[in-house]
Design an enzyme around this catalytic site. Structure first.
Site, mmCIF file in Angstrom:
data_model
loop_
_atom_site.group_PDB
_atom_site.id
_atom_site.type_symbol
_atom_site.label_atom_id
_atom_site.label_comp_id
_atom_site.label_asym_id
_atom_site.label_seq_id
_atom_site.Cartn_x
_atom_site.Cartn_y
_atom_site.Cartn_z
ATOM 1 N N LYS A 55 0.164 4.259 -0.215
ATOM 2 C CA LYS A 55 -0.450 5.435 0.412
ATOM 3 C C LYS A 55 -0.234 6.680 -0.464
ATOM 4 C CE LYS A 55 -0.083 3.134 4.820
ATOM 5 N NZ LYS A 55 0.014 3.189 6.266
ATOM 6 N N GLY B 49 2.844 2.241 10.808
ATOM 7 C CA GLY B 49 3.792 3.345 10.655
ATOM 8 C C GLY B 49 4.526 3.709 11.933
ATOM 9 N N ASN C 60 0.876 -1.176 0.000
ATOM 10 C CA ASN C 60 0.000 0.000 0.000
ATOM 11 C C ASN C 60 0.912 1.224 0.000
ATOM 12 O OD1 ASN C 60 -1.780 2.050 0.503
ATOM 13 N ND2 ASN C 60 -2.362 1.361 2.568
ATOM 14 N N GLY D 79 2.985 -1.093 4.296
ATOM 15 C CA GLY D 79 3.021 0.335 3.986
ATOM 16 C C GLY D 79 4.448 0.781 3.705
ATOM 17 N N GLY D 80 5.082 1.365 4.708
ATOM 18 C CA GLY D 80 6.404 1.966 4.546
ATOM 19 C C GLY D 80 7.427 1.100 3.816
ATOM 20 N N GLU E 236 -5.191 -4.967 10.654
ATOM 21 C CA GLU E 236 -4.178 -3.921 10.811
ATOM 22 C C GLU E 236 -4.417 -3.165 12.114
ATOM 23 O OE1 GLU E 236 -2.211 -2.762 6.873
ATOM 24 O OE2 GLU E 236 -3.924 -1.461 7.121
ATOM 25 N N GLU F 287 -6.659 4.617 8.044
ATOM 26 C CA GLU F 287 -6.437 6.046 7.773
ATOM 27 C C GLU F 287 -7.682 6.672 7.156
ATOM 28 O OE1 GLU F 287 -2.794 5.403 5.668
ATOM 29 O OE2 GLU F 287 -1.879 4.801 7.567
ATOM 30 N N HIS G 222 -9.402 1.197 5.010
ATOM 31 C CA HIS G 222 -8.127 1.361 5.716
ATOM 32 C C HIS G 222 -8.331 2.266 6.931
ATOM 33 C CE1 HIS G 222 -4.011 2.446 6.600
ATOM 34 N NE2 HIS G 222 -3.672 1.360 5.944
ATOM 35 N N SER H 49 3.746 -2.241 10.261
ATOM 36 C CA SER H 49 5.204 -2.308 10.423
ATOM 37 C C SER H 49 5.804 -3.658 10.025
ATOM 38 C CB SER H 49 5.601 -1.945 11.858
ATOM 39 O OG SER H 49 5.186 -0.623 12.160
HETATM 40 P P1 13P Z 1 3.202 0.339 7.701
HETATM 41 O O1 13P Z 1 3.715 -0.942 7.068
HETATM 42 O O2 13P Z 1 3.917 1.569 7.239
HETATM 43 O O3 13P Z 1 3.115 0.213 9.181
HETATM 44 O O4 13P Z 1 1.699 0.522 7.176
HETATM 45 C C1 13P Z 1 0.808 -0.528 7.253
HETATM 46 C C2 13P Z 1 -0.401 -0.182 6.489
HETATM 47 O O5 13P Z 1 -1.153 0.698 6.861
HETATM 48 C C3 13P Z 1 -0.668 -0.916 5.254
HETATM 49 O O6 13P Z 1 -1.942 -0.653 4.777
#
Ligand code: 13P
Length: 256
Positions: free
Chosen positions: A11, A175, A9, A236-237, A169, A99, A97, A215
């Site tokens: 983002k 993050g 993802n 994510g990251g 999640e 967010e 998600h 993470s």
């Molecule tokens: P991180 O891997 O950056 O923690 O993000 C997870 C995420 O929100 C994937 O959708």
């Protein structure tokens, strides 16, 4: 056995040229991987979908989007529909998600509408569920997860449930660099499977894939994937760099 699925993802990261560079890098790094063994999904921002779709043609990776609206078209300024995602070549779409729930007013009701629209367009929805830190600390994890799963999947038939992917999640792990321990993730994901078994039947629950997200890194991917109810990762990251995302995929394979 459930086929592992790892999705990146991205983002709100990557301009078009950066997205092209990342998708090409992953293609070079991962071309030997047999798509029979694992599903790999890239979810760039809307603006880069066309270019990434082109790069992924005839590759072992699929295209996903990060959100969608439930209507096909209309006066909904700023929105993108499932019809458009299908048109651009997306196969997956992330829905609900945390967010989006936290910053953009997403609710179980909108998740449910989007989920139905995704299925109508034969997009595979990745439905995100999970508790925040305050909820975990006040022992509400199971209640929140149940609420997200049952609310999101309201009126979804057993047949359609088989087409869905769920991503657990925990918000406190997103993050933050603070990954859920494999046993914390396993506990929640086993619970999700139990909800699905009660709601549908055991066979259906055993067939639905559940990803962990929060993470995930090359260093912890294998130990998470070893858990019986963790079928993949939503990253994510660490999905923003060729080396780390490729390493997560390689480290996740064949660990079960
Ligand atoms: P991180 O891997 O950056 O923690 O993000 C997870 C995420 O929100 C994937 O959708």
């Amino acid at each position: 056995m459930r086929k592992p699925i790892i999705a990146g993802n991205w983002k709100m990261y990557k301009t078009i040229s950066q997205a092209i560079e990342l998708a090409n890098g992953l293609k070079r790094e991962l071309y030997k991987i047999d798509p029979q063994d694992i599903d790999i999904v890239l979810c760039p921002p809307f603006t880069a979908l066309t270019e990434v779709a082109e790069i992924l043609t005839d590759s072992n990776m699929s295209l996903g989007a990060q959100d969608m609206h439930w209507e096909d078209e209309g006066a909904f300024t700023g929105e993108i529909s499932g019809l458009f995602l299908k048109d651009i070549g997306a196969k997956y779409v992330i829905i609900g998600h945390s967010e989006r729930r936290q910053f953009f007013g997403e609710t179980n009701e909108t998740v449910n509408k989007k989920l139905k629209a995704a299925l109508k367009h034969e997009l595979t929805p990745i439905i995100c569920v999970g508790e925040n830190l305050a909820e975990r600390e006040s022992n509400k994890t199971f209640a929140i997860v149940r609420n997200h799963v049952e609310g999101g999947l309201k009126d979804i038939s057993q047949q359609d449930a088989l087409k869905i992917i769920i991503a657990y999640e925990p918000v406190w792990a997103i993050g933050t660099g603070k990954t859920a321990t494999p046993s914390q993730a396993q506990e929640a994901q086993k619970f999700i499977r139990e909800i699905l078994a009660k709601r549908y039947n055991n066979e259906t629950a055993q067939a639905i894939r559940i990803q962990y997200g929060g993470s995930v890194k090359p260093e912890n991917a294998a130990e998470l994937m070893k858990e019986p109810d963790i079928d993949g990762a939503l990253v994510g990251g660490a999905s923003l760099k060729t080396e780390s995302f490729a390493a997560i995929i390689k480290n996740s394979m064949g660990v079960k």
